[in-house]
Design an enzyme around this catalytic site. Sequence first.
Site, PDB file in Angstrom:
ATOM      1  CB  THR A   1      -0.904   0.037   1.247  1.00 26.49           C
ATOM      2  OG1 THR A   1      -1.640  -1.158   1.304  1.00 26.49           O
ATOM      3  CG2 THR A   1      -1.860   1.184   1.208  1.00 26.49           C
TER       4      THR A   1
ATOM      5  CB  SER B   1       5.135  -0.073   1.356  1.00 27.78           C
ATOM      6  OG  SER B   1       4.608  -1.211   1.984  1.00 27.78           O
TER       7      SER B   1
ATOM      8  N   GLY C   1      -9.102   5.526   3.221  1.00 26.94           N
ATOM      9  CA  GLY C   1      -8.033   4.763   2.587  1.00 26.94           C
ATOM     10  C   GLY C   1      -7.322   3.972   3.657  1.00 26.94           C
TER      11      GLY C   1
ATOM     12  CE  LYS D   1      -3.359  -1.399  -2.438  1.00 26.63           C
ATOM     13  NZ  LYS D   1      -1.978  -1.064  -2.731  1.00 26.63           N
TER      14      LYS D   1
END
Length: 196
Positions: A25, A149, A70, A58
Amino acid sequence: MPCKPQELPGLREGEGKVPMVIRSTTVIGVRRAGKTTIAADGQVTLGESTILKHKARKVRRLSGGKVVCGFAGSVADAQALQDKFETKLEAYGGNLRRAAVEFAKEWRTDKVLRHLNALMLVADADGLLLVGGDGNVIEPDDGVAGIGSGGPYALAAARALVENTEMDAEAIARESLRIAAEICVFTNEQITLETV
């Protein structure tokens, strides 16, 4: 013959299984000129080298479309948390701040919820909040927040764009994710975004 999880030597039965790490993500939230956009990439990566999905979604709307959320983290955990958060929104008449604080308190103290691994960005017409399982509800001073990430890369890009351009929230979110995708191997350019 099915594969068994790898066991590390010297550990008791059931301990030491190597967990599968899913990195998946990059989510960015940008608030500018009375509009807030939350955007995310679509990549789901297993371990360090296997891309499982390119177009994961997402970001979603909650509370009849008035709130955008989100998430970063495990999909099952994030879905459970979004459902619980939506229940809090309903209980507090769509008041984002109140629902977020009550939700974060429950997330931190509930025996089941506190083990769920995720972060959320939530927004309505009045604000943008980062909500975590540690009980934090944070409203960014500059109207920009990033998680996942590639979140730090997208956050840096978004801050630079806010300070140096006249781009709107949606354009900044899209461009910051594009920049993050050039740097972070866990981020792609398959962008989903919602604006309130």
